[in-house]
Scaffold this active site. Structure first.
Site, PDB file in Angstrom:
ATOM      1  N   ASN A  58      57.839  53.546  36.005  1.00  0.00           N
ATOM      2  CA  ASN A  58      59.060  52.839  36.411  1.00  0.00           C
ATOM      3  C   ASN A  58      60.095  53.842  36.920  1.00  0.00           C
ATOM      4  O   ASN A  58      60.216  54.942  36.400  1.00  0.00           O
ATOM      5  CB  ASN A  58      59.608  51.939  35.293  1.00  0.00           C
ATOM      6  N   GLU A  60      64.015  53.816  37.732  1.00  0.00           N
ATOM      7  CA  GLU A  60      65.250  53.040  37.629  1.00  0.00           C
ATOM      8  C   GLU A  60      66.331  53.588  38.562  1.00  0.00           C
ATOM      9  O   GLU A  60      66.171  54.648  39.173  1.00  0.00           O
ATOM     10  CB  GLU A  60      65.719  53.031  36.169  1.00  0.00           C
ATOM     11  N   CYS A  69      59.287  48.689  39.069  1.00  0.00           N
ATOM     12  CA  CYS A  69      58.392  48.792  37.920  1.00  0.00           C
ATOM     13  C   CYS A  69      57.220  49.723  38.219  1.00  0.00           C
ATOM     14  O   CYS A  69      56.875  49.986  39.375  1.00  0.00           O
ATOM     15  CB  CYS A  69      57.831  47.415  37.578  1.00  0.00           C
ATOM     16  N   GLU A  71      54.018  49.159  37.781  1.00  0.00           N
ATOM     17  CA  GLU A  71      52.893  48.492  38.440  1.00  0.00           C
ATOM     18  C   GLU A  71      53.076  48.478  39.948  1.00  0.00           C
ATOM     19  O   GLU A  71      52.158  48.743  40.723  1.00  0.00           O
ATOM     20  CB  GLU A  71      52.769  47.029  37.967  1.00  0.00           C
ATOM     21  N   CYS A 108      56.037  42.042  34.508  1.00  0.00           N
ATOM     22  CA  CYS A 108      57.095  41.056  34.750  1.00  0.00           C
ATOM     23  C   CYS A 108      56.647  40.087  35.848  1.00  0.00           C
ATOM     24  O   CYS A 108      55.615  40.277  36.502  1.00  0.00           O
ATOM     25  CB  CYS A 108      58.384  41.770  35.147  1.00  0.00           C
ATOM     26  N   CYS A 111      56.029  41.631  39.330  1.00  0.00           N
ATOM     27  CA  CYS A 111      54.780  42.406  39.391  1.00  0.00           C
ATOM     28  C   CYS A 111      53.569  41.478  39.409  1.00  0.00           C
ATOM     29  O   CYS A 111      52.594  41.747  40.112  1.00  0.00           O
ATOM     30  CB  CYS A 111      54.696  43.382  38.230  1.00  0.00           C
TER      31      CYS A 111
END
Ligand SMILES: [Zn+2]
Length: 156
Positions: A58, A60, A69, A71, A108, A111
């Site tokens: 991830n 940010e 993210c 993924e 999430c 994703c």
């Protein structure tokens, strides 16, 4: 009507060598996460049909929605570098601030949508592995993570 989601819970003692290999790669990736805001470090490892393992973490941002993210970091890299190669499996994990695995870190919604598009793109559903300290949740078909997902057929 009813829609069921098939999955397995696999005890750590029963992890295959392939699962352990992906887990190790994802853990290394998670350690490189840029997560100064959430302190929640996520790693993803993708095994491609050509045998290549691609990882992501991830990333940010102070402007929160600008982050991405693990993924999607990994899958978009796959799409950029290996656009013709299908995904065979993806493993996603999160490590807490004590270096332990968080309980199975499920992708999430955004994703899940990208996983769906990835399998549609290659017409090749793939395995999703979500390990925790004790066991992993394993879905053989990524599409089961997003029932009634939005795809190209919805645009016709
Ligand atoms: Zn996500």
């Amino acid at each position: 009507m009813k829609k069921e989601i098939p999955y397995q819970r696999i005890k750590r003692a029963d992890f295959t060598s392939g699962m352990l290999e992906l887990e190790q790669a994802a853990r290394k990736a998670a350690e490189k996460a840029y997560a100064p805001y959430s302190n929640f470090k996520v790693g993803a490892a993708v095994r491609l049909a050509n045998g290549q393992i691609v990882t992501g973490s991830n990333q940010e941002n102070a402007a929160y929605p600008s982050g991405i993210c693990a993924e999607r970091t990994a899958l978009f890299y796959c799409g950029a570098q290996y656009p013709e190669v299908a995904v065979e499996e993806i493993l996603v994990l999160a490590i807490n601030n004590k270096g332990k695995l968080a309980a199975s870190a499920a992708p999430c919604g955004a994703c899940r949508q990208v996983l769906l598009e990835t399998s549609d793109r290659h017409q090749h559903p793939f395995r999703v592995i979500l390990p925790g300290e004790e066991e992993a949740i394993v879905l053989e078909d990524n599409r089961d993570l997003l029932p009634f997902g939005f795809d190209a057929s919805n645009m016709q």
